[in-house]
Design an enzyme around this catalytic site. Structure first.
Site: not given
Length: 283
Positions: A117, A55, A84
């Site tokens: 992830h 992210y 993750k």
């Protein structure tokens, strides 16, 4: 424990708040928005913050949490923080250093939960999505069981309190669960899960194995043009949700979140708008 939250017990004896604050944002939104939104979320009462290396907002999330610790709103142990392992770090020798990189960005000594992830691997390196000269993704071949063993070492080292997976199907979960010499079971599987895609079979399987299902996209996804047909119905405009919302004098979003909690699913709510962040926690 914050009494506002429904807590769910994990298979390692730890507890996860049933409602989490998601920090994924579209690339066009400035990262500073994540810091603001995460601070608002903590002030509103969220204690479960979900982020990820991919992210690219771990620094902003860490900054928000540290500022709320500094002003006395929370202590570090009050916050349940997830990050993750990205697909370009699946080689076993890269797993711990990737987690350490995330911890450095967050300025934390540990994460509460560390997830694989995705159940596929990509070419190692600094590019998030490595591509060849034809624009095709360059995959890597890594045994998921070897990745899991490296995750177990991160838990043993105290860098992650709990470990789990994300976007795994039943077959991939079984591969980990049936691994010879398995030391720790995944505590959870975080997947897209909402009223239109309720993951009933996967949820039943996870419950049978004492693995918690964590739902992202619970209010409908970001509707990225790459993946989502723009003419498909918008989840929060659904007439059934609307009717229930009217009946209970709540918003459609709260009905969609409550649906997950009542199924024993841990649910992530994501928004950058103060009014929505504060409303979602009323679930």
């Amino acid at each position: 424990m914050n009494s506002r939250h429904q807590y769910v017990e994990l298979n390692d004896g730890r507890f996860i708040p049933g409602l989490g604050f998601g920090t994924y944002k579209p690339p066009e939104v400035p990262n500073s928005k994540t810091t603001e939104a995460t601070k608002i979320a903590i002030e509103a009462g969220y204690r479960h913050i979900d982020c990820a290396y991919a992210y690219q907002v771990e620094e902003e999330v860490g900054l928000a949490v540290r500022s709320k610790i500094a002003d006395g709103t929370v202590k570090r142990e009050d916050i349940f923080c997830t990050s993750k392992l990205w697909c370009t770090f699946h080689r076993p020798e890269l797993v711990q250093s990737s987690l350490e990189r995330s911890l450095k960005k967050l300025h934390f000594d540990y994460v509460d939960l560390y997830l694989i992830h995705y159940p596929f691997s990509m070419k190692p390196g600094e590019e998030l999505f490595p591509k060849d000269e034809n624009g095709k993704t360059i995959y890597d071949h890594v045994d998921l069981c070897a990745v899991w063993e490296a995750m177990e070492k991160c838990k043993d080292a105290g860098l992650a309190k709990s470990i789990g997976v994300s976007n795994f199907n039943r077959r991939q979960l079984e591969m980990i669960l049936n691994k010879p010499g398995l030391k720790y079971k995944p505590v959870c599987n975080q997947v897209e899960c909402h009223v239109y895609h309720n993951q009933r079979k996967l949820l039943d399987f996870c419950k049978s194995k004492n693995i918690v299902l964590v739902a992202y996209g619970a209010l409908g996804t970001q509707r990225d043009k790459q993946w989502v047909d723009q003419s498909s119905p918008v989840l929060l405009d659904d007439p059934v949700l609307g009717a229930l919302a009217k009946k209970h004098k709540r918003s459609p979003a709260l009905i969609a979140l409550r649906y997950q909690l009542q199924r024993g699913v841990v649910v992530l709510a994501q928004s950058l708008k103060e009014n929505e962040i504060k409303e979602n926690i009323q679930v």
